[in-house]
Design a protein around this motif. Structure first.
Motif, PDB file in Angstrom:
ATOM      1  N   SER A   1       0.828  -1.353   0.109  1.00 33.39           N
ATOM      2  CA  SER A   1      -0.068  -0.262   0.277  1.00 33.39           C
ATOM      3  C   SER A   1       0.837   1.034   0.016  1.00 33.39           C
ATOM      4  O   SER A   1       2.497   1.650   0.409  1.00 33.39           O
ATOM      5  CB  SER A   1      -1.324  -0.083   1.482  1.00 33.39           C
ATOM      6  N   LEU A   2       0.090   2.731  -0.235  1.00 37.64           N
ATOM      7  CA  LEU A   2       0.903   3.790   0.179  1.00 37.64           C
ATOM      8  C   LEU A   2       0.274   4.570   0.682  1.00 37.64           C
ATOM      9  O   LEU A   2       0.165   5.147   0.727  1.00 37.64           O
ATOM     10  CB  LEU A   2       0.981   4.807  -1.447  1.00 37.64           C
ATOM     11  N   VAL A   3       0.027   3.332   1.786  1.00 39.92           N
ATOM     12  CA  VAL A   3      -0.298   4.473   3.024  1.00 39.92           C
ATOM     13  C   VAL A   3       0.167   4.402   4.530  1.00 39.92           C
ATOM     14  O   VAL A   3       0.128   3.115   3.855  1.00 39.92           O
ATOM     15  CB  VAL A   3      -2.164   4.239   3.606  1.00 39.92           C
ATOM     16  N   THR A   4       0.438   4.802   4.857  1.00 39.38           N
ATOM     17  CA  THR A   4       1.794   4.801   5.407  1.00 39.38           C
ATOM     18  C   THR A   4       1.209   3.664   6.989  1.00 39.38           C
ATOM     19  O   THR A   4       0.114   4.133   7.640  1.00 39.38           O
ATOM     20  CB  THR A   4       2.099   6.441   6.005  1.00 39.38           C
ATOM     21  N   ASP A   5       2.189   3.774   7.966  1.00 39.76           N
ATOM     22  CA  ASP A   5       2.115   2.845   8.837  1.00 39.76           C
ATOM     23  C   ASP A   5       2.959   3.331  10.247  1.00 39.76           C
ATOM     24  O   ASP A   5       4.147   2.235  10.098  1.00 39.76           O
ATOM     25  CB  ASP A   5       2.142   1.342   8.936  1.00 39.76           C
ATOM     26  N   VAL A   6       2.555   4.578  10.867  1.00 40.77           N
ATOM     27  CA  VAL A   6       3.398   5.224  11.475  1.00 40.77           C
ATOM     28  C   VAL A   6       3.322   5.221  12.957  1.00 40.77           C
ATOM     29  O   VAL A   6       2.474   5.060  13.386  1.00 40.77           O
ATOM     30  CB  VAL A   6       3.800   6.899  11.049  1.00 40.77           C
ATOM     31  N   PHE A   7       4.673   4.636  13.828  1.00 39.90           N
ATOM     32  CA  PHE A   7       4.531   4.221  14.904  1.00 39.90           C
ATOM     33  C   PHE A   7       5.337   4.966  15.893  1.00 39.90           C
ATOM     34  O   PHE A   7       6.247   5.235  14.926  1.00 39.90           O
ATOM     35  CB  PHE A   7       4.458   3.152  15.545  1.00 39.90           C
ATOM     36  N   LEU A   8       4.677   5.960  16.568  1.00 33.06           N
ATOM     37  CA  LEU A   8       5.595   7.213  17.518  1.00 33.06           C
ATOM     38  C   LEU A   8       5.138   6.381  19.065  1.00 33.06           C
ATOM     39  O   LEU A   8       3.928   6.867  19.602  1.00 33.06           O
ATOM     40  CB  LEU A   8       4.788   8.443  17.542  1.00 33.06           C
ATOM     41  N   LYS A   9       6.162   6.909  19.886  1.00 34.23           N
ATOM     42  CA  LYS A   9       6.438   6.805  21.148  1.00 34.23           C
ATOM     43  C   LYS A   9       7.054   7.529  21.980  1.00 34.23           C
ATOM     44  O   LYS A   9       8.201   7.943  21.962  1.00 34.23           O
ATOM     45  CB  LYS A   9       6.289   5.465  21.429  1.00 34.23           C
ATOM     46  N   SER A  10       6.201   8.058  23.256  1.00 35.47           N
ATOM     47  CA  SER A  10       7.018   8.517  24.142  1.00 35.47           C
ATOM     48  C   SER A  10       7.346   8.883  25.471  1.00 35.47           C
ATOM     49  O   SER A  10       6.281   8.560  25.818  1.00 35.47           O
ATOM     50  CB  SER A  10       6.368  10.701  23.647  1.00 35.47           C
ATOM     51  N   ASP A  11       7.651   8.221  25.423  1.00 34.19           N
ATOM     52  CA  ASP A  11       8.539   7.834  26.595  1.00 34.19           C
ATOM     53  C   ASP A  11       8.235   8.836  28.050  1.00 34.19           C
ATOM     54  O   ASP A  11       6.972   8.828  29.516  1.00 34.19           O
ATOM     55  CB  ASP A  11       9.359   6.750  27.757  1.00 34.19           C
ATOM     56  N   VAL A  12       8.781  10.172  27.543  1.00 32.68           N
ATOM     57  CA  VAL A  12       8.457  11.001  28.639  1.00 32.68           C
ATOM     58  C   VAL A  12       6.489  11.447  28.540  1.00 32.68           C
ATOM     59  O   VAL A  12       6.833  11.474  29.836  1.00 32.68           O
ATOM     60  CB  VAL A  12       9.340  12.451  28.542  1.00 32.68           C
ATOM     61  N   LEU A  13       5.814  11.690  27.231  1.00 34.30           N
ATOM     62  CA  LEU A  13       4.826  11.994  27.663  1.00 34.30           C
ATOM     63  C   LEU A  13       3.501  10.644  28.089  1.00 34.30           C
ATOM     64  O   LEU A  13       2.226  11.623  27.847  1.00 34.30           O
ATOM     65  CB  LEU A  13       4.585  12.968  26.307  1.00 34.30           C
ATOM     66  N   CYS A  14       4.146   9.867  28.260  1.00 40.07           N
ATOM     67  CA  CYS A  14       3.370   8.264  27.916  1.00 40.07           C
ATOM     68  C   CYS A  14       2.537   8.925  27.241  1.00 40.07           C
ATOM     69  O   CYS A  14       1.367   8.314  27.750  1.00 40.07           O
ATOM     70  CB  CYS A  14       2.770   8.286  29.317  1.00 40.07           C
ATOM     71  N   LEU A  15       2.804   8.405  25.853  1.00 42.60           N
ATOM     72  CA  LEU A  15       1.622   8.262  24.573  1.00 42.60           C
ATOM     73  C   LEU A  15       2.534   7.439  23.583  1.00 42.60           C
ATOM     74  O   LEU A  15       3.328   7.401  23.259  1.00 42.60           O
ATOM     75  CB  LEU A  15       1.597   9.672  24.545  1.00 42.60           C
TER      76      LEU A  15
END
Length: 655
Positions: free
Chosen positions: A68-82
């Motif tokens: 697919s040309l739809v992205t699958d992006v994972f982001l994590k911030s341990d500082v913000l707990c998100l």
């Protein structure tokens, strides 16, 4: 910084860098008019009184959904707990970029999360005379100048439309821009800015303990207010979710349209195949121009880009896509080539996506003599690729209007552009665009082009002309052996420079000599080619943990200051793939065919996690160098995989 995940529909292209920032916005032509000029569009998060821009302090995994040309992006911030899971797409039919952001709260309490998106537009590639304003009619932010309009809108927990925004000035009298305004979690609400204008919008989400909330953000591109307003209305009516799903479904169908059998290739290799096809499509303008690369970071190395149509690069892409079954994608490329071909029958160095002549660093004078500022291989390779296209399509009606204005016109130029004594091509610039002379790769390309023209002439019962082209190709092949073979080194020379009755030979080993095999001039079993191939493998393969094959000895282009000593140059994907392709070509059994596997595996190993291939990689750490993605790298990968599977199947039948 590499561009990891381009998304495009052939009119509108968005590039993201490895920090997941929008860096390039091309519209309405792919590769022409970069409306960000490479400046970052930031994406930030505020929660519990703390703010963070997505970047190095976040864990980031930038990929696409499979096929697919739809992205699958994972982001994590341990500082913000998100945690954030994002999808990006450019709609197939609407010139609209859409982002979905799903926010996961990793804490056990209710939280308000605020998302911020900044827009550092430089419309038409400059920041003079831009306007950014809040439009109460569509409840959006609009950036415009002359005939370029970009409408930015969003939806979240609140009612649809932009509720939190700021328009401002950046880069003047110490003003940094509205992105700075966002860092306290609030925006000023200033409704208009002009000149060097930017903007920021905010979305507020309520996220329950351990729960999730979703927001959408989109940018509509057009040539006037009513156009972008209608696009915005279409997004609201169809919903961003439905548009993303439709886009994903289409690209999955596109990528899987041809049944594939990859023989015994490992999954690590085959996974990059479909990704390469999809990445190639992002770099092709709907009007026919196949762009070499749209990574604006290269500008800092000479105030120029790769966002041009080279005949050479385009031909390799068109040939690979035709072999892969994507014939319709490149038909307009050949029409484009016919349109821009000079009256004399040659292509200049490169062209803008609208067909106008691009910047050219080849001189019209060499040693005080007038010359053509061209790489002759570009003209010839378009003919070679067109014959491959015909072999795959058998579409005579498509070829017929191209016969006179492209095929015969180009072939007649190749025929006339010869040394009257040696019958080799007269000098031109080499495929690396660095040297002026008679180059073995160029000769191979001209032979391939003349043979293709002869095939077309026979197709249209033009027997006499077919014989003329075939004879000239045969004479050039003989001239290669007579004049460009180095008897002392027992291999072919990369170039020759006319001197007396012959040529003074360039002894530098160059991977482009493999074109004598890959373009079908000589058999890979030819003893002279065996020695040439052996010299390339011994002298151009990097004896470092990274490995890979360089272009030629002492190649300094984009070489980092911390390069290991005694290396020939940076490893290139195309160089490594050409070596692999030659092992495929000469294989007479499966054991010999498997000698090509390490070259394909090297490319897969050095791809970005998204599957994107750069031009080169760092010789010490394998990081991408120069532009990313490079269409030539992806087309070479597609071609090599197809060659491998074709040879595997033939050996299986033979066995």
């Amino acid at each position: 910084m590499p561009k990891d995940i381009p998304v495009s529909n052939g009119n509108l292209l968005f590039n993201f860098d490895s920090d997941y920032r929008i860096r390039d916005v091309y519209f309405p032509l792919i590769g022409q008019e970069n409306h960000s000029k490479g400046h970052p569009f930031r994406f930030g998060v505020w929660v519990d009184g703390r703010f963070s821009w997505i970047g190095s302090e976040w864990k980031r995994d930038l990929r696409y959904h499979d096929d697919s040309l739809v992205t699958d992006v994972f982001l994590k911030s341990d500082v913000l707990c998100l945690e954030l899971r994002c999808s990006d797409a450019v709609d197939l039919d609407l010139n609209v970029y859409i982002k979905k952001v799903e926010v996961t709260n990793l804490e056990g309490k209710d939280r308000q999360v605020r998302l911020f998106f900044t827009h550092d537009f430089h419309l038409y590639g400059n920041d003079i005379g831009d306007t950014a304003y809040f439009d109460p009619r569509t409840r959006s932010i609009i950036h415009y100048k002359a005939n370029r309009y970009f409408l930015i809108n969003c939806s979240g927990a609140e009612k649809g439309g932009v509720e939190h925004y700021a328009c401002g000035i950046k880069g003047m009298e110490g003003q940094q821009g509205t992105w700075k305004d966002a860092e306290d979690g609030e925006l000023s609400g200033h409704p208009v800015a002009w000149g060097s204008a930017d903007s920021t919008i905010g979305i507020r989400l309520h996220v329950p303990p351990g729960g999730r909330a979703t927001a959408f953000y989109w940018v509509a591109a057009g040539t006037g207010y009513h156009e972008v307003a209608q696009l915005n209305q279409a997004v609201l009516e169809k919903t961003p979710t439905e548009l993303i799903n439709q886009t994903s479904d289409y690209w999955t169908a596109w990528a899987q349209k041809e049944p594939r059998y990859f023989g015994d290739l490992p999954k690590t290799v085959t996974d990059i195949f479909n990704r390469s096809l999809l990445v190639l499509r992002t770099q092709i303008d709907n009007r026919g121009a196949i762009i070499a690369a749209n990574d604006s970071d290269i500008v800092r190395f000479g105030q120029d880009t790769y966002s041009y149509m080279w005949g050479r690069d385009g031909a390799f892409v068109a040939a690979a896509l035709a072999k892969a079954g994507y014939l319709n994608v490149c038909r307009k490329f050949f029409d484009f080539s016919a349109q821009v071909l000079s009256e004399e029958g040659y292509l200049f160095q490169h062209y803008n996506p609208d067909g106008s002549l691009a910047s050219n660093w080849h001189s019209w004078l060499v040693d005080g003599e007038e010359v053509l500022p061209i790489q002759e291989d570009s003209t010839a390779l378009v003919l070679w690729a067109l014959w491959i296209h015909y072999q795959c399509s058998r579409d005579v009606e498509f070829i017929r209007p191209l016969y006179k204005k492209l095929i015969q016109k180009s072939a007649d130029f190749l025929l006339a552009h010869r040394d009257s004594e040696t019958l080799l091509p007269i000098p031109s610039f080499d495929l690396w665009e660095e040297r002026y002379g008679v180059h073995s790769f160029t000769v191979a390309a001209v032979i391939a082009g003349l043979r293709a023209a002869a095939n077309f002439a026979r197709l249209f019962q033009d027997t006499s002309l077919a014989e003329t082209y075939d004879t000239a190709a045969g004479q050039m092949k003989q001239g290669l052996t007579e004049h460009l073979y180095h008897t002392g080194l027992k291999r072919y020379a990369r170039s020759g420079y006319r001197k007396g009755n012959g040529y003074e030979l360039d002894e530098v080993i160059d991977v482009s000599l493999l074109g004598l095999i890959t373009l079908g001039v000589f058999s890979p079993q030819d003893p002279r080619m065996i020695e040439t191939m052996k010299a390339i493998r011994q002298q151009l393969w990097l004896n470092t943990p990274v490995g890979g094959c360089a272009r030629y000895q002492d190649d300094v282009y984009q070489r980092p200051g911390d390069s290991p000593e005694n290396i020939p140059g940076n490893p290139w994907f195309i160089s490594t793939l050409w070596l692999g392709e030659c092992f495929i070509a000469r294989a007479e059994n499966l054991q010999e065919l498997h000698e090509a596997l390490p070259y394909l595996e090297w490319c897969a190993k050095n791809a970005l996690p998204s599957g994107v291939l750069a031009e080169q990689v760092h010789p010490a750490n394998g990081c991408p160098l120069s532009v990313s993605p490079l269409t030539w790298s992806h087309s070479a990968y597609v071609w090599a995989v197809l060659q491998y599977t074709e040879k595997f199947n033939s050996l299986q039948k033979r066995g």
